[in-house]
Design a protein around this motif. Structure first.
Motif, PDB file in Angstrom:
ATOM      1  N   MET A 190       7.527 -74.685  -5.491  1.00  0.00           N
ATOM      2  CA  MET A 190       8.779 -73.973  -5.781  1.00  0.00           C
ATOM      3  C   MET A 190       9.506 -74.683  -6.915  1.00  0.00           C
ATOM      4  N   PRO A 191       9.892 -73.980  -7.974  1.00  0.00           N
ATOM      5  CA  PRO A 191      10.589 -74.634  -9.087  1.00  0.00           C
ATOM      6  C   PRO A 191      11.956 -75.129  -8.653  1.00  0.00           C
ATOM      7  N   GLN A 192      12.412 -76.234  -9.290  1.00  0.00           N
ATOM      8  CA  GLN A 192      13.728 -76.772  -8.965  1.00  0.00           C
ATOM      9  C   GLN A 192      14.806 -75.809  -9.432  1.00  0.00           C
ATOM     10  N   SER A 193      15.927 -75.834  -8.727  1.00  0.00           N
ATOM     11  CA  SER A 193      17.054 -75.026  -9.169  1.00  0.00           C
ATOM     12  C   SER A 193      17.613 -75.608 -10.455  1.00  0.00           C
ATOM     13  N   THR A 194      18.393 -74.804 -11.161  1.00  0.00           N
ATOM     14  CA  THR A 194      18.968 -75.261 -12.430  1.00  0.00           C
ATOM     15  C   THR A 194      19.833 -76.496 -12.221  1.00  0.00           C
ATOM     16  N   THR A 195      20.590 -76.515 -11.118  1.00  0.00           N
ATOM     17  CA  THR A 195      21.479 -77.654 -10.882  1.00  0.00           C
ATOM     18  C   THR A 195      20.695 -78.910 -10.580  1.00  0.00           C
ATOM     19  N   GLU A 196      19.537 -78.788  -9.956  1.00  0.00           N
ATOM     20  CA  GLU A 196      18.730 -79.966  -9.652  1.00  0.00           C
ATOM     21  C   GLU A 196      17.998 -80.461 -10.888  1.00  0.00           C
ATOM     22  N   ALA A 197      17.569 -79.513 -11.776  1.00  0.00           N
ATOM     23  CA  ALA A 197      16.756 -79.884 -12.925  1.00  0.00           C
ATOM     24  C   ALA A 197      17.584 -80.492 -14.048  1.00  0.00           C
ATOM     25  N   MET A 198      18.841 -80.073 -14.159  1.00  0.00           N
ATOM     26  CA  MET A 198      19.664 -80.516 -15.276  1.00  0.00           C
ATOM     27  C   MET A 198      20.666 -81.571 -14.812  1.00  0.00           C
ATOM     28  N   PRO A 199      20.753 -82.706 -15.488  1.00  0.00           N
ATOM     29  CA  PRO A 199      21.739 -83.721 -15.106  1.00  0.00           C
ATOM     30  C   PRO A 199      23.154 -83.207 -15.346  1.00  0.00           C
ATOM     31  N   ASN A 200      24.072 -83.681 -14.548  1.00  0.00           N
ATOM     32  CA  ASN A 200      25.473 -83.295 -14.677  1.00  0.00           C
ATOM     33  C   ASN A 200      26.151 -84.226 -15.672  1.00  0.00           C
ATOM     34  N   ALA A 201      26.453 -83.701 -16.828  1.00  0.00           N
ATOM     35  CA  ALA A 201      27.036 -84.521 -17.894  1.00  0.00           C
ATOM     36  C   ALA A 201      28.445 -84.996 -17.544  1.00  0.00           C
ATOM     37  N   GLN A 202      29.072 -84.348 -16.551  1.00  0.00           N
ATOM     38  CA  GLN A 202      30.440 -84.731 -16.176  1.00  0.00           C
ATOM     39  C   GLN A 202      30.470 -85.817 -15.107  1.00  0.00           C
ATOM     40  N   ALA A 203      29.318 -86.141 -14.519  1.00  0.00           N
ATOM     41  CA  ALA A 203      29.285 -87.117 -13.420  1.00  0.00           C
ATOM     42  C   ALA A 203      29.478 -88.539 -13.931  1.00  0.00           C
ATOM     43  N   PHE A 204      30.028 -89.392 -13.087  1.00  0.00           N
ATOM     44  CA  PHE A 204      30.117 -90.810 -13.386  1.00  0.00           C
ATOM     45  C   PHE A 204      28.721 -91.424 -13.329  1.00  0.00           C
ATOM     46  N   THR A 205      28.613 -92.643 -13.837  1.00  0.00           N
ATOM     47  CA  THR A 205      27.360 -93.361 -13.676  1.00  0.00           C
ATOM     48  C   THR A 205      27.168 -93.694 -12.202  1.00  0.00           C
ATOM     49  N   GLU A 206      25.946 -94.049 -11.808  1.00  0.00           N
ATOM     50  CA  GLU A 206      25.686 -94.357 -10.405  1.00  0.00           C
ATOM     51  C   GLU A 206      26.571 -95.496  -9.916  1.00  0.00           C
ATOM     52  N   ALA A 207      26.733 -96.552 -10.727  1.00  0.00           N
ATOM     53  CA  ALA A 207      27.565 -97.690 -10.320  1.00  0.00           C
ATOM     54  C   ALA A 207      29.012 -97.261 -10.128  1.00  0.00           C
ATOM     55  N   ARG A 259      30.076 -94.187  -9.368  1.00  0.00           N
ATOM     56  CA  ARG A 259      30.149 -93.353  -8.170  1.00  0.00           C
ATOM     57  C   ARG A 259      30.159 -94.211  -6.915  1.00  0.00           C
ATOM     58  N   LEU A 260      29.282 -95.210  -6.876  1.00  0.00           N
ATOM     59  CA  LEU A 260      29.219 -96.075  -5.702  1.00  0.00           C
ATOM     60  C   LEU A 260      30.540 -96.812  -5.485  1.00  0.00           C
ATOM     61  N   ALA A 261      31.188 -97.191  -6.582  1.00  0.00           N
ATOM     62  CA  ALA A 261      32.469 -97.892  -6.465  1.00  0.00           C
ATOM     63  C   ALA A 261      33.534 -96.985  -5.863  1.00  0.00           C
ATOM     64  N   VAL A 262      33.537 -95.711  -6.268  1.00  0.00           N
ATOM     65  CA  VAL A 262      34.500 -94.762  -5.711  1.00  0.00           C
ATOM     66  C   VAL A 262      34.268 -94.594  -4.212  1.00  0.00           C
ATOM     67  N   TYR A 263      33.013 -94.358  -3.835  1.00  0.00           N
ATOM     68  CA  TYR A 263      32.711 -94.165  -2.416  1.00  0.00           C
ATOM     69  C   TYR A 263      32.952 -95.444  -1.615  1.00  0.00           C
ATOM     70  N   ARG A 264      32.726 -96.593  -2.218  1.00  0.00           N
ATOM     71  CA  ARG A 264      32.986 -97.846  -1.506  1.00  0.00           C
ATOM     72  C   ARG A 264      34.480 -97.985  -1.189  1.00  0.00           C
ATOM     73  N   ALA A 265      35.325 -97.672  -2.167  1.00  0.00           N
ATOM     74  CA  ALA A 265      36.772 -97.750  -1.922  1.00  0.00           C
ATOM     75  C   ALA A 265      37.181 -96.803  -0.798  1.00  0.00           C
ATOM     76  N   ILE A 266      36.595 -95.615  -0.779  1.00  0.00           N
ATOM     77  CA  ILE A 266      36.931 -94.637   0.260  1.00  0.00           C
ATOM     78  C   ILE A 266      36.513 -95.139   1.635  1.00  0.00           C
TER      79      ILE A 266
END
Length: 237
Positions: free
Chosen positions: A1-18, A20-27
């Protein structure tokens, strides 16, 4: 099954992984702190925290929050006394859990480096946008500001506790609030020896965090969400 468009394309608006982890850690590591160890909060740090609070969302962009920084040591004792008065009344209202409640530490007013009073501004009735049928959205907006401050404080390594056990009218009179303004929080802020590994009231067996799956529904009230039947797990479970 082909990946959905959202899965195949990176989100240019997202933070870097580090990031994102910092935000979730604070929460996830934010705690309602009651134990403080004095010290101080540098003015530039306090200003950063207040800026974070001031950048919270607000309904109709009404910005209802007002912050009163308690700088006079002589004011802390009467504020502490107001909390103690209400603590006793709350305990009496709890019936069988009265003694258990009285053993809990519910505030750090005399120990925290900084003490902030958060109030809703006067003249809020003029803000109709988003509040015509839900006037309580002024409180919801101010709560967002408090949460912003809380998360920023955790990222700065500072503890914060929200105290709501007091008579708002008596506290407002003590601090000279105008007619229509309303105190909603006493925020104890400052250095702590360590952060609780879990919420204090959970650690003290006062209450437990509810499973997320019991609080998320699909389409209708009390209809279990399919999110939790598709292999996804509650991180707190």
């Amino acid at each position: 099954m082909p990946q959905s468009t959202t899965e195949a394309m990176p989100n240019a608006q997202a933070f870097t992984e580090a990031e994102r982890l910092a935000v979730y850690r604070a929460i996830h590591e934010r705690r309602d702190m009651r134990h403080f160890c004095g010290g101080h909060v540098a003015p530039e740090v306090l200003l950063r925290l207040l800026q974070a609070a001031h950048h919270a969302p607000s309904v109709g962009f009404m910005q209802p929050w007002r912050f009163i920084r308690i700088t006079q040591a002589a004011l802390r004792q009467p504020l502490h006394d107001l909390v103690e008065q209400e603590r006793i009344l709350t305990a009496q209202a709890l019936g069988q859990r009265q003694e258990e409640f009285m053993r809990l530490k519910v505030q750090g007013i005399l120990d925290a480096a900084e003490l902030l009073v958060v109030a809703l501004a006067d003249g809020r009735e003029q803000h109709v946008f988003g509040r015509r049928t839900m006037p309580q959205m002024d409180l919801a907006s101010a709560s967002c500001a408090i949460q912003n401050l809380w998360l920023a404080a955790r990222a700065e390594g500072l503890g914060m506790g929200w105290v709501s056990i007091f008579d708002p009218a008596a506290l407002g009179q003590l601090l000279g609030l105008p007619l229509g303004a309303e105190v909603i929080a006493l925020l104890c802020l400052g250095p702590v020896q360590e952060f609780y590994h879990e919420p204090m009231l959970q650690r003290e067996r006062w209450a437990q965090r509810a499973p997320l799956a019991s609080l998320v529904f699909d389409d209708q009230w009390n209809t279990p969400s399919a999110l939790f039947s598709n292999g996804l797990k509650d991180a707190d479970a």
